[in-house]
Design an enzyme around this catalytic site. Structure first.
Site, mmCIF file in Angstrom:
data_model
loop_
_atom_site.group_PDB
_atom_site.id
_atom_site.type_symbol
_atom_site.label_atom_id
_atom_site.label_comp_id
_atom_site.label_asym_id
_atom_site.label_seq_id
_atom_site.Cartn_x
_atom_site.Cartn_y
_atom_site.Cartn_z
ATOM 1 C CG ASP A 1 -2.036 -0.939 1.181
ATOM 2 O OD1 ASP A 1 -2.053 -1.806 0.297
ATOM 3 O OD2 ASP A 1 -2.940 -0.834 2.047
ATOM 4 C CG HIS B 1 2.191 0.035 4.335
ATOM 5 N ND1 HIS B 1 1.917 -0.910 5.307
ATOM 6 C CD2 HIS B 1 1.058 0.767 4.170
ATOM 7 C CE1 HIS B 1 0.666 -0.753 5.723
ATOM 8 N NE2 HIS B 1 0.124 0.258 5.058
#
Length: 242
Positions: free
Chosen positions: A50, A191
């Protein structure tokens, strides 16, 4: 040789080249289809990243390539706009691109019009970079409700394994969390904006490869099932029947 004969020869040559390219493309497609992973029968994991792209994304792409691993990138629109080349590279490598909003707000706190704007701006940025709009959405923080599901107009994909890489910023902890909690059919949240997460990837990739896992995109994880608009997905554990 007169002009008419020369024109015929050129046309014939072009048709032959076109046919050859088309045949090669069809063969490549057939080969890819034949080699498709069936996650109902083999151990699969969907690694998702992400908030990118970021300055660490390029290194991550290299690591994924080394292990022939596919992943899904839930990108933030404003980062796509500033680094379109990285998103283009992600897509070209066969990774899936998902929509993670324009600037990462809690969508449940926005109006329907604001939610649609967040997603449509990101769609446009991704399409400008790759030629294709995202088909799935990951709401920031995983926050969703009926309003968000309706405004998205497509499947929402959250996760079943949260590495908490954003909290601990520790490569060893990230790798340990993935190893401890991940089972076949899981969607793992990470992430690519954190260096420590990318630092953890060689260990994660090597470990899961040694245990016979296949690294797939979200769409591949659920195939042949087509994800439904307005539905939130967390994993596909139930489909694995070795």
């Amino acid at each position: 040789m007169d002009r008419r004969t020369a024109a015929v020869m050129v046309t014939t040559t072009l048709l032959a080249v076109t046919a050859s390219v088309t045949t090669t493309a069809h063969a490549a497609t057939a080969s890819t289809t034949a080699a498709a992973v069936d996650c109902r029968k083999v151990k699969c994991v969907a690694l998702t990243f992400d908030d990118g792209p970021s300055g660490y994304t390029n290194r991550l792409l290299g690591l994924l390539k080394d292990y022939k691993a596919k992943a899904t990138f839930y990108v933030v629109g404003q980062n796509v706009a500033s680094k379109p080349d990285l998103v283009r590279k992600e897509a070209a490598a066969g990774h899936q691109i998902g929509n993670h909003s324009w600037n990462h707000p809690d969508l449940t706190k926005l109006t329907t019009a604001q939610i649609k704007s967040q997603l449509s701006r990101t769609d446009k940025a991704v399409k400008a970079a790759t030629g294709k709009s995202p088909t799935t959405v990951r709401p920031p923080y995983g926050a969703q409700n009926a309003k968000v599901r309706s405004a998205a107009g497509r499947p929402l994909v959250n996760w079943s394994v949260d590495t908490l890489d954003w909290k601990y910023r520790d490569a060893a902890k990230v790798a340990a969390a993935v190893k401890k909690y991940t089972k076949p059919g899981d969607i793992v949240l990470m992430h690519d904006i954190h260096k420590t997460t990318v630092d953890a990837m060689p260990k994660i990739l090597a470990d899961f490869k040694s245990r016979g896992y296949k690294f797939v995109t979200v769409d591949q994880l659920f195939a042949p099932t087509k994800l439904k608009a307005g539905t939130v997905y967390y994993s596909n554990r139930s489909a694995y029947r070795p």
